[in-house]
Design an enzyme around this catalytic site. Structure first.
Site: not given
Length: 334
Positions: A304, A243, A76, A135, A73
């Site tokens: 992906h 999806h 990032h 986000h 975290e």
């Protein structure tokens, strides 16, 4: 001008890195690796000394320190913070420049500030799916806008294709469909529904009877913690099925658009953009299938996410080339 070109190019690659790190953080369940923001357990970095760890766990007893998740975290956040500073530099550079537009840098600055707020809310609202999905879309939007800004700073790469002007509305439709599919993917990930169906081509037997659309697309506000999801198994399957169907629709519509652009384009620049987008489209669909077949391997799932961001960026660039042709067709005929 040269400085702005360099800043835009570096910002594009840094944004790609932030997107990769964001996907890795989410997929390793490290979104709450640091339960506060912008620091980590009240520190500027992950607490490592024993007395710091003890203090951290006393302050956040519900979130014991898990070092590798906390570092995922914080790395990032460090990269995202660096990107924010870089976009601020792009904005101020454009303010003092007489040769570049100021609209896109201004929008980028506003967007990166809002993106930082979304990052904060991701933590403070304990992975609320709506915020997590927002986000994701914010990061993809920043990448696409930076690419547009880069193109405007490099007029030598703009093309004039009057035969393709009629495809401009189709291009907008394609981008809208892809954004909807990305949002569905973000909703799937944010609600931990990526493995809700592990059979092809649609889902396990009886999936149609188990559809629960109202719960699947409810905002689910009011929960204290959204880590690992709050939806029922039926709702998660519904999100996953939507999806999958969205992936097929996206593949067919985007392939049709790219084929038309390829057939009509005359410039090598636009043909290369179209070919790259087509390859990414096929790769993205293949990665989606592999996510199901291989039960969501980490590297595949991160890829992906990353390929989707780049596919959106290329389609936006193709649209901008068509828009440039439309803008300049009158000038060409004078």
């Amino acid at each position: 001008m040269r400085t702005q070109q360099w800043l835009a190019g570096i910002a594009i690659f840094l944004t790609m890195g932030v997107i990769l790190l964001g996907a890795y953080t989410r997929l390793t369940d490290a979104g709450l690796g640091c339960p506060d923001w912008p620091g980590c357990y009240g520190f500027l970095k992950v607490p490592e000394l024993q007395h710091h760890i003890t203090a951290a766990e006393q302050a956040f007893p519900e979130r014991p320190v898990v070092a590798h998740k906390a570092w995922n975290e914080m790395v990032h956040r460090y990269f995202a913070g660096s990107l924010g500073l870089l976009i601020a530099a792009i904005f101020f550079s454009s303010i003092f420049s007489k040769h570049s537009g100021k609209v896109i840098p201004s929008v980028l600055l506003a967007l990166v500030v809002f993106q930082a707020a979304l990052g904060m809310w991701t933590v403070t609202l304990n992975l609320l799916p709506l915020v997590v999905m927002g986000h994701l879309l914010g990061g993809f939007s920043i990448l696409s806008l930076l690419a547009v800004h880069w193109l405007k700073l490099h007029p030598e790469y703009r093309v004039f294709e009057p035969e393709l002007i009629s495809l401009q509305p189709f291009a907008l439709l394609v981008i809208a469909i892809l954004i909807c599919q990305i949002a569905l993917g973000g909703w799937t990930a944010a609600n931990y529904a990526a493995l809700a169906c592990i059979e092809l081509p649609v889902c396990e037997q009886g999936w149609l009877q188990r559809l629960n659309v109202s719960e699947a697309f409810s905002l689910h506000l009011g929960h204290d913690d959204y880590e690992y999801g709050v939806m029922s198994a039926e709702a998660r399957q519904t999100v996953h099925v939507f999806h999958r169907f969205g992936a097929v629709i996206t593949l067919l519509v985007l392939a049709s658009f790219l084929l038309q652009v390829w057939r009509r384009a005359t410039s090598s620049t636009l043909k290369r953009l179209t070919l790259a987008a087509a390859l990414l489209l096929l790769l993205q669909f293949s990665l989606g299938v592999l996510n199901v077949v291989l039960h969501l391997p980490l590297a595949n799932a991160v890829a992906h996410n990353f390929v989707a961001a780049n596919l959106l960026m290329l389609l936006v660039l193709i649209y901008m080339q068509l828009r440039h042709s439309n803008t300049n067709v009158g000038k060409e005929t004078l």
